[in-house]
Design an enzyme around this catalytic site. Sequence first.
Site, PDB file in Angstrom:
ATOM      1  N   GLU A 228       0.831  -1.213   0.000  1.00 20.28           N
ATOM      2  CA  GLU A 228       0.000   0.000   0.000  1.00 20.28           C
ATOM      3  C   GLU A 228       0.863   1.259   0.000  1.00 20.28           C
ATOM      4  OE1 GLU A 228      -3.065   0.030  -0.551  1.00 20.28           O
ATOM      5  OE2 GLU A 228      -3.924  -1.863   0.119  1.00 20.28           O
ATOM      6  N   ARG A 232       0.868   3.815  -3.161  1.00 18.72           N
ATOM      7  CA  ARG A 232       0.240   5.111  -2.883  1.00 18.72           C
ATOM      8  C   ARG A 232       1.265   6.213  -2.614  1.00 18.72           C
ATOM      9  NH1 ARG A 232      -5.520   3.981  -0.101  1.00 18.72           N
ATOM     10  NH2 ARG A 232      -5.597   1.744  -0.417  1.00 18.72           N
ATOM     11  N   ASP A 360      -5.347  -9.669  -8.422  1.00 18.75           N
ATOM     12  CA  ASP A 360      -5.514  -8.746  -9.550  1.00 18.75           C
ATOM     13  C   ASP A 360      -4.240  -8.179 -10.170  1.00 18.75           C
ATOM     14  OD1 ASP A 360      -5.100  -7.313  -7.211  1.00 18.75           O
ATOM     15  OD2 ASP A 360      -6.887  -6.067  -7.374  1.00 18.75           O
ATOM     16  N   GLU A 500     -11.831   1.118 -10.234  1.00 20.26           N
ATOM     17  CA  GLU A 500     -11.410   0.183 -11.290  1.00 20.26           C
ATOM     18  C   GLU A 500     -12.254   0.267 -12.559  1.00 20.26           C
ATOM     19  OE1 GLU A 500     -11.682  -0.594  -8.088  1.00 20.26           O
ATOM     20  OE2 GLU A 500      -9.538  -0.746  -7.656  1.00 20.26           O
TER      21      GLU A 500
END
Length: 598
Positions: A228, A232, A360, A500
């Site tokens: 993360e 980010r 994903d 998404e």
Amino acid sequence: MFSPRDSGKSDYISLNIHESGSFARGTSRSLWRQWNQLSRFQRNILYFAIITVLLVIFYLLPSETKASTSNNEVDYSNVEVVQETAKYEKAVDEVVVDNEEQAAGPGEVIEEPEFQPEINQVDDDQIGEPPQPKPNILKFNGPQNYKQEAVVAAFKHSWNGYKKYAWGHDNVKPISKRYHEWFGLGLTIVDSLDTIYIMGLYDEYSRARKWVEENLVFTMNRDVNLFEVTIRVLGGLLSAYHLSGDILFLNKAADLGDRMMPAFSTRSGVPHSDVNLGTRSAHSPKWGPDSSTSEVTSIQLEFRDLSRSTGQLKFETAAARVSEHVHKLEKYDGLVPIFINANTGQFREYATITLGARGDSYYEYLLKQWLQTGKTIDYLRDDYLYGIAGTQKHLVKHTAINKYLFIAELVGANKEIKPKMDHLTCYLGGTLALGVHHGLPSEHNILAEELVKTCYHTYAIQPTFLAPEITYFNIQKMEGENQMDMYVKTNDAHNLLRPEFVESLFYMWYFTGNKTYQDWGWQIFQAFENYTKVESGYTSIGNVRNIQHTRQQDMTESFWFAETLKYLYLLFDDTRQLIDLDRWVFNSEGHPLPLYES
Ligand SMILES: *[C@@H]1O[C@H](CO)[C@@H](O)[C@H](O)[C@H]1NC(C)=O
Ligand SMILES: *[C@@H]1O[C@H](CO)[C@@H](O)[C@H](O)[C@H]1NC(C)=O
């Protein structure tokens, strides 16, 4: 090796000697007699005069003429490479110096050198291949139509709530008007930098930059999630650096990257999921020994870019090793289980296979890393193609009534089909279209279009026109029932303002120019306006199935700013030129990073 200028000079001299030879025809005998009568000193003076005249003529020629006298392109590119290496070394020195300053006084205001344009810019008069990274600094003019204006207005509304109630904290809670802390890294600011820049909000940009300069430090004794923080914070800083050319962001990124390196100190090289930036230590998540497959395989774009930008190889080396390791593991027709043990380096047997949560971006980063490295690393492309082929073979299913295509999951030892799809999986349409644009099989477009249509229906069938986190599908026709293609379980009915699907709409619009994708995005944007907007921002909701009971959840995730609003803004760019997808690749958090040649 001689330089191009030398080679041009020698060509010119030989040409003139030849011409003066032909001029002498007829009078050559008497000239020769006179020449022999001169003293050696007089002859030397004449030699000198002739050479001086030739040199003066040469230097007065326009530079293009000089360059065109040499066709030797190899020489030019060599010159270029040498100059670029020197620039990188300069950048490294600056980063190192800055790190020492930070170590001396964490939290202090650090006087950074002002923006150093020479690191990114290419001199116009340089000839040959463009250097790496390609020239990146971009300027943006703000919204160009009413839809972009509406998106910017939404951004500002949300941002003002954050500024007022949560400035410097990770997230704003726009209903209770408080803040939420996750990593303690001013997440919303760092994640928003490039969106603010792309929207042309230059006042907000200077304010955010100032916060980064004065307050963003990584010295806190606190565990953060490697993945993360990479996508980010590291991704946000690197993107801001490349778009603006401001070295402040690169220096912060280098410090952060350095503090994340302990995560890779495992037996297998597969990183731990959690890392403490202050103490520089790392460990497995509290819930078990495993890391998520998508997490350990979705940090490579950022770590590679950090290496390319600073000249410090260690970041790229550590992250690329993870990809190489996962490449060698046995897969199920190119598909990967969603957990991997950081110490043994092996997949957890019988873990779920999905293109949704924890799976994903493994597939996404195979393609995007291949693009980032100038399509030079074949195994990345091949594993991506295997993954998509495995998806086609095992996961692509259709609903019973309307034959909507969706991407199912495989669970347990028997790999049973579970007919559900996370909203996260809706990223895949855009990624497939990106691959086709870069030369991968055009059949992928069929899958992309079908999946995008299904994702659209997951929005359109809800009374709020917002998709739930997870949708289930009916794949078998039942007798005599009033059957639906899709249904939602109560616990999955929330919408976190996720990006998404609008991300995929942006790619589809970018590559086709088909306005249907803009129209769909506009409908969804209005649904956000109707059901997630509150007095001080936009909030996640708990229920998309009932417009009377949306159960607003009092939370604005940072990807709302970083991705959802950015992709909507880019989707409504009628020119389709704001960010050139032959030069940039978006990381998994919507942060554009430059493509390299190799
Ligand atoms: C545009 O996209 C929509 C949705 O995929 C499709 O139904 C339509 O046929 C497309 N239009 C054109 C002109 O290709
Ligand atoms: C949003 O609200 C407007 C005005 O009330 C309405 O016209 C529109 O249909 C709504 N859109 C959605 C997607 O709910």
